[in-house]
Write a protein that holds these residues in place. Structure first.
Motif, PDB file in Angstrom:
ATOM      1  N   SER A 110       0.826  -1.206   0.000  1.00 29.81           N
ATOM      2  CA  SER A 110       0.000   0.000   0.000  1.00 29.81           C
ATOM      3  C   SER A 110       0.861   1.256   0.000  1.00 29.81           C
ATOM      4  N   ILE A 111       1.930   1.241   0.784  1.00 28.21           N
ATOM      5  CA  ILE A 111       2.835   2.397   0.805  1.00 28.21           C
ATOM      6  C   ILE A 111       3.439   2.623  -0.574  1.00 28.21           C
ATOM      7  N   VAL A 112       3.896   1.542  -1.209  1.00 25.57           N
ATOM      8  CA  VAL A 112       4.479   1.653  -2.554  1.00 25.57           C
ATOM      9  C   VAL A 112       3.437   2.137  -3.551  1.00 25.57           C
ATOM     10  N   VAL A 113       2.217   1.598  -3.464  1.00 23.64           N
ATOM     11  CA  VAL A 113       1.142   1.994  -4.384  1.00 23.64           C
ATOM     12  C   VAL A 113       0.801   3.468  -4.223  1.00 23.64           C
ATOM     13  N   ILE A 114       0.674   3.935  -2.976  1.00 22.35           N
ATOM     14  CA  ILE A 114       0.308   5.325  -2.724  1.00 22.35           C
ATOM     15  C   ILE A 114       1.402   6.280  -3.206  1.00 22.35           C
ATOM     16  N   VAL A 115       2.653   5.961  -2.889  1.00 20.60           N
ATOM     17  CA  VAL A 115       3.767   6.827  -3.318  1.00 20.60           C
ATOM     18  C   VAL A 115       3.852   6.872  -4.841  1.00 20.60           C
ATOM     19  N   LEU A 116       3.767   5.714  -5.489  1.00 29.53           N
ATOM     20  CA  LEU A 116       3.820   5.675  -6.950  1.00 29.53           C
ATOM     21  C   LEU A 116       2.643   6.421  -7.572  1.00 29.53           C
ATOM     22  N   SER A 117       1.469   6.253  -6.994  1.00 29.28           N
ATOM     23  CA  SER A 117       0.273   6.918  -7.527  1.00 29.28           C
ATOM     24  C   SER A 117       0.408   8.432  -7.457  1.00 29.28           C
ATOM     25  N   LEU A 119       3.297  10.215  -7.235  1.00 28.71           N
ATOM     26  CA  LEU A 119       4.366  10.666  -8.135  1.00 28.71           C
ATOM     27  C   LEU A 119       3.909  10.648  -9.597  1.00 28.71           C
ATOM     28  N   LEU A 120       3.306   9.558 -10.017  1.00 32.38           N
ATOM     29  CA  LEU A 120       2.858   9.454 -11.415  1.00 32.38           C
ATOM     30  C   LEU A 120       1.709  10.409 -11.699  1.00 32.38           C
ATOM     31  N   GLY A 121       0.807  10.578 -10.706  1.00 31.23           N
ATOM     32  CA  GLY A 121      -0.320  11.493 -10.893  1.00 31.23           C
ATOM     33  C   GLY A 121       0.130  12.929 -11.048  1.00 31.23           C
ATOM     34  N   VAL A 122       1.081  13.354 -10.208  1.00 30.00           N
ATOM     35  CA  VAL A 122       1.609  14.723 -10.299  1.00 30.00           C
ATOM     36  C   VAL A 122       2.376  14.911 -11.602  1.00 30.00           C
ATOM     37  N   LEU A 123       3.242  13.954 -11.944  1.00 31.51           N
ATOM     38  CA  LEU A 123       4.018  14.049 -13.181  1.00 31.51           C
ATOM     39  C   LEU A 123       3.121  14.130 -14.400  1.00 31.51           C
ATOM     40  N   SER A 124       2.070  13.336 -14.398  1.00 31.32           N
ATOM     41  CA  SER A 124       1.164  13.317 -15.541  1.00 31.32           C
ATOM     42  C   SER A 124       0.319  14.588 -15.607  1.00 31.32           C
ATOM     43  N   ALA A 189      -1.226   0.641  -8.769  1.00 32.01           N
ATOM     44  CA  ALA A 189      -0.765   2.027  -8.916  1.00 32.01           C
ATOM     45  C   ALA A 189      -1.266   2.643 -10.214  1.00 32.01           C
ATOM     46  N   GLY A 190      -1.338   1.832 -11.272  1.00 31.97           N
ATOM     47  CA  GLY A 190      -1.832   2.348 -12.548  1.00 31.97           C
ATOM     48  C   GLY A 190      -3.285   2.758 -12.507  1.00 31.97           C
ATOM     49  N   ILE A 191      -4.017   2.244 -11.532  1.00 31.42           N
ATOM     50  CA  ILE A 191      -5.430   2.614 -11.372  1.00 31.42           C
ATOM     51  C   ILE A 191      -5.568   3.874 -10.530  1.00 31.42           C
ATOM     52  N   TYR A 192      -4.877   3.897  -9.385  1.00 28.73           N
ATOM     53  CA  TYR A 192      -5.052   4.997  -8.438  1.00 28.73           C
ATOM     54  C   TYR A 192      -4.380   6.289  -8.892  1.00 28.73           C
ATOM     55  N   PHE A 193      -3.337   6.197  -9.705  1.00 28.45           N
ATOM     56  CA  PHE A 193      -2.678   7.438 -10.125  1.00 28.45           C
ATOM     57  C   PHE A 193      -3.614   8.283 -10.982  1.00 28.45           C
ATOM     58  N   ARG A 194      -4.561   7.640 -11.658  1.00 31.22           N
ATOM     59  CA  ARG A 194      -5.512   8.389 -12.484  1.00 31.22           C
ATOM     60  C   ARG A 194      -6.395   9.292 -11.625  1.00 31.22           C
ATOM     61  N   ASN A 195      -6.715   8.842 -10.420  1.00 26.11           N
ATOM     62  CA  ASN A 195      -7.510   9.676  -9.510  1.00 26.11           C
ATOM     63  C   ASN A 195      -6.726  10.903  -9.062  1.00 26.11           C
ATOM     64  N   THR A 223       2.447  24.101  -7.013  1.00 32.26           N
ATOM     65  CA  THR A 223       2.246  22.656  -7.195  1.00 32.26           C
ATOM     66  C   THR A 223       1.990  21.961  -5.867  1.00 32.26           C
ATOM     67  N   MET A 224       2.726  22.346  -4.815  1.00 31.12           N
ATOM     68  CA  MET A 224       2.528  21.741  -3.498  1.00 31.12           C
ATOM     69  C   MET A 224       1.152  22.067  -2.946  1.00 31.12           C
ATOM     70  N   HIS A 225       0.681  23.301  -3.196  1.00 33.35           N
ATOM     71  CA  HIS A 225      -0.649  23.696  -2.731  1.00 33.35           C
ATOM     72  C   HIS A 225      -1.729  22.911  -3.477  1.00 33.35           C
ATOM     73  N   ILE A 226      -1.537  22.751  -4.773  1.00 30.44           N
ATOM     74  CA  ILE A 226      -2.488  21.972  -5.573  1.00 30.44           C
ATOM     75  C   ILE A 226      -2.506  20.519  -5.112  1.00 30.44           C
ATOM     76  N   LEU A 227      -1.318  19.980  -4.837  1.00 25.69           N
ATOM     77  CA  LEU A 227      -1.219  18.595  -4.392  1.00 25.69           C
ATOM     78  C   LEU A 227      -1.934  18.398  -3.062  1.00 25.69           C
ATOM     79  N   ARG A 228      -1.764  19.343  -2.141  1.00 30.01           N
ATOM     80  CA  ARG A 228      -2.429  19.228  -0.840  1.00 30.01           C
ATOM     81  C   ARG A 228      -3.947  19.209  -0.999  1.00 30.01           C
ATOM     82  N   ASN A 229      -4.470  20.094  -1.851  1.00 32.11           N
ATOM     83  CA  ASN A 229      -5.918  20.118  -2.087  1.00 32.11           C
ATOM     84  C   ASN A 229      -6.381  18.867  -2.825  1.00 32.11           C
TER      85      ASN A 229
END
Length: 310
Positions: A110-117, A119-124, A189-195, A223-229
């Motif tokens: 879960s930790i790996v999935v959340i971190v990857l999601s 990172l990939l979500g922000v990058l995308s 991770a490929g599912i949750y990063f889309r959210n 970007t950090m403010h957007i990520l927090r929201n």
């Protein structure tokens, strides 16, 4: 906030009772006499009507359904799920260690999935419409479409057998976590990063982003403010990721011979050890309710408007 937590916990109680009742009903829908199943699981060759009647009497299986259900619920509250049909051992002595092993795998995954999601979500999101965004989405779609058992078999063949880098089974050391966690991370991770990406893009179009840029704030701070929201929206999703992964480790555990709930449940199904199956279903269902409740409480702490919904 305290009142919201109390109300939310009180709402979880009837839901847990409904789940326990459905679990008990489903297991008791078997057309065979439970006493006969117990005797068959114990390998008794000559099962007579007198022996079945004696077993029903000894285990209280001849009592009314609702009485047996109430006794079972009261016992479950003390982590007493009865005895295994096959081994005769207390079910918690089997389920307890298996649950801890599955929980270890689930938490790490879960930790790996959340971190990857994240990172990939922000990058995308910050590269929306660009090649990076399209590549991340395309690769994630390809990987998540692969069956987990097939992906696990490929990794075992190449990394463990051909390269001899990691163990193929068991949980002897930290290396044993790498392959199963990789399979689970790729699957989820490929599912949750889309959210995360969707929430980030939605926040990128808000007025406060325009005002921040007009005020001269750096892109990093914006970007950090957007990520927090954005994470306020994703918290409930990530909160449910843990029980979903917990219930979805069956295939991975069996491929990698991980001594957890998934492996135990498959063995119990094959041997028709119904009390163990019953305990497994109840534990996973309770995990869903509890993690959903916790995620709602965390969301309410971050967003006061949610406290008025109950």
């Amino acid at each position: 906030m305290a009142r919201y937590i109390i109300r939310r916990l009180l709402l979880a109680i009837p839901l847990l009772l409904i789940i326990s009742f459905i679990t008990f009903v489903l297991i008791n829908l078997s057309p065979q006499d439970p006493a006969e199943l117990i005797l068959q699981a114990q390998g008794i060759p000559n099962i007579t009507d007198a022996l079945i009647a004696q077993t029903n009497e000894e285990l209280g299986l001849n009592q009314p359904f609702i009485i047996r259900y109430l006794h079972w619920v009261a016992a479950c509250l003390h982590l007493d799920f009865g005895d295994s049909y096959v081994t005769g051992k207390p079910i918690w002595s089997l389920v307890g260690p298996a649950f801890l092993n599955t929980l270890k795998l689930t938490l790490v995954s879960s930790i790996v999935v959340i971190v990857l999601s994240i990172l990939l979500g922000v990058l995308s999101a910050i590269n929306e419409g660009k090649m990076i965004d399209k590549s991340v989405r395309g690769i994630s779609f390809l990987l998540t479409s692969m069956p987990s058992y097939w992906l696990a078999a490929i990794l075992i063949w190449y990394i463990s057998v051909k390269l001899d880098l990691l163990p193929t089974s068991g949980m002897d050391s930290y290396k044993s976590y790498i392959l199963p966690v990789t399979v689970i991370a790729i699957s989820y991770a490929g599912i949750y990063f889309r959210n995360v990406r969707s929430s980030m893009i939605s926040n990128l179009n808000e007025d406060y982003v325009l005002y921040g840029r007009a005020s001269g704030l750096s892109e990093k701070k914006i970007t950090m403010h957007i990520l927090r929201n954005s994470l306020q929206v994703a918290i409930s999703i990530f909160g449910m990721a843990i029980p979903i992964i917990l219930g979805g480790t069956v295939v991975v555990e069996n491929v990698f011979a991980w001594p957890g709930l998934g492996s135990l449940s498959i063995r119990s199904i094959l041997s028709r050890d119904f009390p163990v199956i019953q305990a497994y279903i109840l534990i996973v269902a309770v995990a869903f309710v509890l993690f959903n409740t916790v995620s709602d409480i965390v969301n309410a702490a971050l967003n006061p408007k949610m406290r008025k919904e109950i």
